[in-house]
Design an enzyme around this catalytic site. Structure first.
Site, PDB file in Angstrom:
ATOM      1  NE  ARG A 161      -4.103  -1.916   0.320  1.00  0.00           N
ATOM      2  CZ  ARG A 161      -4.158  -3.183  -0.077  1.00  0.00           C
ATOM      3  NH1 ARG A 161      -3.124  -3.723  -0.708  1.00  0.00           N
ATOM      4  NH2 ARG A 161      -5.238  -3.911   0.140  1.00  0.00           N
ATOM      5  CB  SER A 235      -8.773  -1.834   4.388  1.00  0.00           C
ATOM      6  OG  SER A 235      -9.059  -3.120   3.926  1.00  0.00           O
ATOM      7  CD  GLU A 332      -5.878   1.090   2.197  1.00  0.00           C
ATOM      8  OE1 GLU A 332      -6.538   1.991   1.654  1.00  0.00           O
ATOM      9  OE2 GLU A 332      -6.030  -0.116   1.953  1.00  0.00           O
TER      10      GLU A 332
END
Ligand code: FAD
Ligand code: EPU
Length: 336
Positions: A161, A235, A332
Site C-alpha cells: 500500500r 479497509s 490506509e
C-alpha cells in the site's frame, strides 16, 4: 472552466457532503495544462473515483477530476502484451476489458472500486496480487512545470500500500496514463485460500482467468459493503507489519492471532482481527456511522455522518488497539 462551490458528496464513496471551492475535470493532458495555467496559487487535490478518501472539512482549493480515457495495445508478443490505459478509466471496467480480450494478470484485482490512475498510488492489492506485479510504466504531469515524466516500476518504489507518490513525490504529479504488462499465456494465482474454496464451491476444476475473477467477485460481495448502499472506503487501516520477535510475544497471550509471512524477519497481522478482538466490530453511533458488522477493518457511513466523526472513531480504535495489543494501526485512507 473552473466551477465554484461544488458539493463532493457524489464524488466520494464515503458519501461525505464536503464542498470544493473550485472544481474542474479534464480528459486530456492538454486540457490539464490549460487548467493548471488558470490555477493561480490554489491548493490542488487530484480526484479519481473518490474511493480511498475521507473529507473531514470543505476543500478550500481546486479539485481536479481526472477523466482521461483510452485503452491501447503498445506492444505484443506470443506470451504477453503491454496495454496503455487512461487514468480516468474505471478500474473494474479495465479488468473486464482485459478478461474480454483474454489478457491475464489483473483478474485477482476484480471489483476494486476507483480508477486506473490511483492504482499505482498505493499499489492496490487483493487476493495475492498487487499492481506492482503487472505494472510496466506510468506517465505523469509534473504540477509545477507541466512536463510529462515517465516512471518505471522501479521508479515507483512500490511497497505494501505504498509508492513514491505517497512519499518523496507526494503532491507533485498527476498520473495521466498507466502501462500494464499482461499475459496471453496465463499463470493463475489461486494461492489465497478463499479463492480455492470458492472455486471448489462453484465446481470449477480447471479455472480460467474469468473463473478466478468470478470467484474473487463472489468473495468480495460476501464480505465488503457496496459503497452504493453503505458509504465506505474499503479497509480504513493497513494490516500492521511487525517483527517476528513481536509476533512471538503476541502469540504467548493470543495463540490464535492470524499472521502471514511478509519478509525474512517480519510478519503481517490482520488489523480486522485486532479491531474485532478489541470489541469494535459492528459498533454503530446514532445509526449514522460505525464499524461494519462483517468486516471490522471497514468504517462505514450509514447516511449523514460527517467526516470528522469517522476520523474521531478511527482515533478511538487506534488508541484502544494500542492499549490492548501494543500495536499502532496506520490509516490506509487519505484524510483531507
Ligand atoms: P481516489 O480516492 O480518488 O484517490 C486516492 C488518492 O490517489 C488521493 O490521494 C488522490 O489525490 C490520488 N490520485 C487519484 N488519482 C490520481 C491521479 N490520476 N494522479 C495523481 N494522484 C491521484 N484498495 C485495495 O488496494 N485493495 C482492495 O481490495 C480494495 N478494496 C476496496 C473495497 C471498497 C468497497 C472500497 C470502497 C475501496 C477499496 N479499496 C481497495 C480502496 C480503493 O478502491 C483504492 O485505493 C483505489 O485505487 C482508489 O482509487 P480512486 O480512483 O477512487 O482514488
Ligand atoms: N478478520 C477478523 N475479523 C474481521 C475481519 C478480518 O478476524 O472483521 C481476520 C480473519 O482472520 C481473516 C483475516 O482477518 O482471515 C483477513 O481478512 P480478509 O481476508 O477479509 O482481508 P483483510 O486483511 O481484512 C486485506 C486488504 C483488502 C483486500 C483483502 C483481500 C488491507 C488493508 N486490506 O483485507 O483490501 O481486499 O485483504 O486480499 O491490506 C482495501 O485496501 O481497501 C481492501 C479492502
Amino acid at each position: 472552466m473552473l466551477q465554484k462551490n461544488i458539493s463532493l458528496k457524489t464524488y466520494n464513496t464515503f458519501g461525505i457532503d464536503a464542498k470544493a471551492s473550485f472544481f474542474a475535470n479534464f480528459s486530456s493532458v492538454d486540457d490539464l495544462n490549460t487548467i493548471l495555467k488558470e490555477r493561480e496559487n490554489r491548493k490542488l487535490f487530484i480526484l479519481g473515483g473518490g474511493s480511498n478518501i475521507l473529507f473531514t472539512k470543505n476543500f478550500d482549493g481546486l479539485v481536479l477530476k481526472n477523466e482521461i480515457q483510452g485503452f491501447k495495445i503498445i506492444q505484443e508478443s506470443e506470451n504477453d502484451v503491454v496495454v496503455e490505459v487512461g487514468a480516468g478509466m474505471n478500474w473494474h471496467a479495465f479488468v473486464l476489458k482485459c478478461l474480454e480480450m483474454n489478457f491475464g494478470g489483473v483478474e485477482n484485482l476484480s471489483l476494486i472500486p476507483g480508477n486506473v490512475g490511483a492504482s499505482p498510488m498505493q499499489n492496490i492489492g487483493a487476493y495475492g496480487v498487487e499492481i506492482k506485479d503487472v505494472f510496466e510504466y506510468l506517465d505523469a504531469v509534473h504540477i509545477e512545470t507541466g512536463k510529462v515524466k515517465r516512471f518505471s516500476n522501479q521508479d515507483c518504489d512500490f511497497g505494501y500500500r505504498e509508492s513514491v507518490f505517497k512519499t518523496n513525490a507526494k503532491g507533485q504529479y498527476i498520473i495521466c496514463q498507466v502501462g500494464y504488462r499482461l499475459t496471453k499465456i496465463h499463470k493463475l494465482n489461486t494461492s489465497y485460500g478463499a479463492i480455492k474454496m470458492e472455486l471448489e464451491k462453484q465446481g470449477v476444476n480447471n479455472p480460467s482467468i474469468k473463473d478466478v475473477s468470478n470467484a474473487v467477485i463472489a468473495i468480495r460481495k460476501s464480505k465488503l459493503p457496496d459503497p452504493k448502499k453503505i458509504g465506505n472506503a474499503g479497509s480504513f487501516f493497513k494490516n500492521p507489519i511487525v517483527s517476528t520477535q513481536t509476533l512471538e510475544i503476541l502469540k504467548q497471550k493470543h495463540p490464535n492471532i492470524p499472521n502471514y509471512p511478509s519478509g525474512p524477519e517480519t510478519a503481517k497481522l490482520a488489523a480486522g482481527w485486532l479491531i474485532e478482538q478489541a470489541g469494535w466490530k459492528g459498533k454503530t453511533y446514532d445509526e449514522k456511522y460505525g464499524v461494519h458488522k462483517n468486516q471490522a477493518l471497514v468504517l462505514v457511513n450509514y447516511g449523514n455522518a460527517d467526516g470528522d466523526e469517522i476520523l474521531k472513531l478511527s482515533n478511538l480504535i487506534i488508541s484502544d488497539v494500542y492499549q490492548k495489543f501494543n500495536i499502532e494501526l496506520e490509516r490506509e485512507v487519505n484524510i483531507l
